[in-house]
Write an enzyme that holds these catalytic residues in place. Structure first.
Site, PDB file in Angstrom:
ATOM      1  N   GLU A 271      41.059  17.102  35.727  1.00 31.38           N
ATOM      2  CA  GLU A 271      41.839  18.100  36.455  1.00 31.38           C
ATOM      3  C   GLU A 271      40.952  19.331  36.527  1.00 31.38           C
ATOM      4  O   GLU A 271      40.556  19.876  35.492  1.00 31.38           O
ATOM      5  CB  GLU A 271      43.142  18.440  35.745  1.00 31.38           C
ATOM      6  CG  GLU A 271      43.965  19.461  36.521  1.00 31.38           C
ATOM      7  CD  GLU A 271      45.188  19.961  35.764  1.00 31.38           C
ATOM      8  OE1 GLU A 271      45.865  20.872  36.288  1.00 31.38           O
ATOM      9  OE2 GLU A 271      45.463  19.454  34.648  1.00 31.38           O
TER      10      GLU A 271
ATOM     11  N   ASP B 155      50.306  29.036  34.243  1.00 28.28           N
ATOM     12  CA  ASP B 155      49.308  28.971  33.186  1.00 28.28           C
ATOM     13  C   ASP B 155      49.537  30.036  32.134  1.00 28.28           C
ATOM     14  O   ASP B 155      49.969  31.154  32.417  1.00 28.28           O
ATOM     15  CB  ASP B 155      47.901  29.127  33.764  1.00 28.28           C
ATOM     16  CG  ASP B 155      47.484  27.930  34.595  1.00 28.28           C
ATOM     17  OD1 ASP B 155      47.668  26.803  34.105  1.00 28.28           O
ATOM     18  OD2 ASP B 155      46.986  28.113  35.712  1.00 28.28           O
TER      19      ASP B 155
ATOM     20  N   TYR C 202      52.368  14.154  37.319  1.00 28.62           N
ATOM     21  CA  TYR C 202      52.052  15.085  36.235  1.00 28.62           C
ATOM     22  C   TYR C 202      53.373  15.413  35.531  1.00 28.62           C
ATOM     23  O   TYR C 202      54.234  16.088  36.092  1.00 28.62           O
ATOM     24  CB  TYR C 202      51.412  16.351  36.805  1.00 28.62           C
ATOM     25  CG  TYR C 202      50.798  17.280  35.769  1.00 28.62           C
ATOM     26  CD1 TYR C 202      51.553  17.807  34.729  1.00 28.62           C
ATOM     27  CD2 TYR C 202      49.457  17.638  35.841  1.00 28.62           C
ATOM     28  CE1 TYR C 202      50.996  18.651  33.783  1.00 28.62           C
ATOM     29  CE2 TYR C 202      48.886  18.490  34.905  1.00 28.62           C
ATOM     30  CZ  TYR C 202      49.668  18.991  33.876  1.00 28.62           C
ATOM     31  OH  TYR C 202      49.113  19.825  32.943  1.00 28.62           O
TER      32      TYR C 202
END
Length: 277
Positions: free
Chosen positions: A49, A60, A175
């Protein structure tokens, strides 16, 4: 057969889970991120990734956000990222490469140009965490045109309707977000994960790869036990790369961590039966 299809066949044939490390493109510099990939390719990781740095990464945590800011401060741009992906592809002709990018980066170039440039460099899939599957048609035509799979996130909050919709557009792998919130190093996971993995395997013919908070082999074992076909490590690997930058670029801890993850996963089994295509 695409590289993702080869990955799926590998899981089916060996019954062994796969490991896809996360590498921030341009962190700490373009050449050093390429060097990280070079070392991990030698360890025979199953895929990557690759993060495209962005100033406001809503999905994030602080570790990856700081890495992205350093990459941008050191001159990383989307165009330079394309060339970096091309170099990674040259080093790993058969390894699946998934680009993680926020939607603003796609819009800045236009979906068709953005996806086309990365496709020509060797990207297999695109994960855009801040665009919902309900808006898939904003990028899906360009992805189909350039042969790029769209990778979608499924979380413990994903209901049956959303999973069915994701099935229509998803490619490469699913995912699976193991917990709610942002990326980071975590030891507690959603209690509904086993049921979630079961629903994914029942409905979607793609590997279910677990991410968010998986930093050590023991956590990878837990994810496979719950139903994952593989795992992604992000923040912990970025931390180790940062330490290498501070320690005369000694990548030994990065390589050793990768070996531990690969060795642990190679000893596990995930004999899941993928849904009919």
């Amino acid at each position: 057969m695409t590289r993702y299809q080869q990955l799926r066949e590998q899981i089916t044939t060996t019954n062994a889970p796969v490991y896809l490390p996360y590498v921030m493109l341009g962190y700490p510099t373009a050449e050093k991120s390429l060097d990280v990939c070079r070392h991990l390719i030698k360890e025979r990781v199953h895929g990557f990734e690759l993060g495209l740095p962005f100033r406001d990464p809503v999905a994030d945590g602080p570790v990856i956000e700081a890495a992205g800011n350093m990459a941008l401060d050191n001159g990383m741009t989307t165009s330079k990222a394309v060339e970096l992906v091309r170099k990674i592809r040259d080093l790993a002709p058969s390894t699946p490469l998934t680009l993680m990018s926020y939607y603003n980066m796609v819009l800045a170039k236009g979906a068709d140009r953005f996806i086309g440039e990365f496709a020509s460099a060797g990207i297999d899939g695109l994960l855009i965490p801040d665009i919902t599957v309900e808006r898939a048609e904003e990028v899906a035509p360009s992805a189909r045109k350039h042969g790029v799979d769209l990778v979608y996130i499924v979380s413990p909050l994903s209901d049956e309707r959303r999973i069915r919709l994701i099935k229509e557009y998803a490619g490469g792998f699913i995912y699976v977000v193991t917990r709610l919130g942002i990326t980071g190093i975590e030891s507690h996971y959603a209690s509904t994960l086993e049921e979630l993995f079961g629903r994914i395997h029942k409905q979607i013919s793609l590997p279910a790869i677990a991410g968010f908070g998986i930093s050590e082999p023991e956590q990878a074992v837990g994810m496979v036990d719950l139903g994952a076909d593989g795992v992604i490590t992000g923040s912990r690997l970025v931390q180790l790369i940062g330490q290498a930058q501070e320690n005369a670029w000694d990548l030994t801890p990065v390589v050793e961590h990768t070996r531990k993850m690969l060795n642990t996963l190679s000893g596990l089994r995930c004999p899941h039966r993928f849904a009919a295509r």
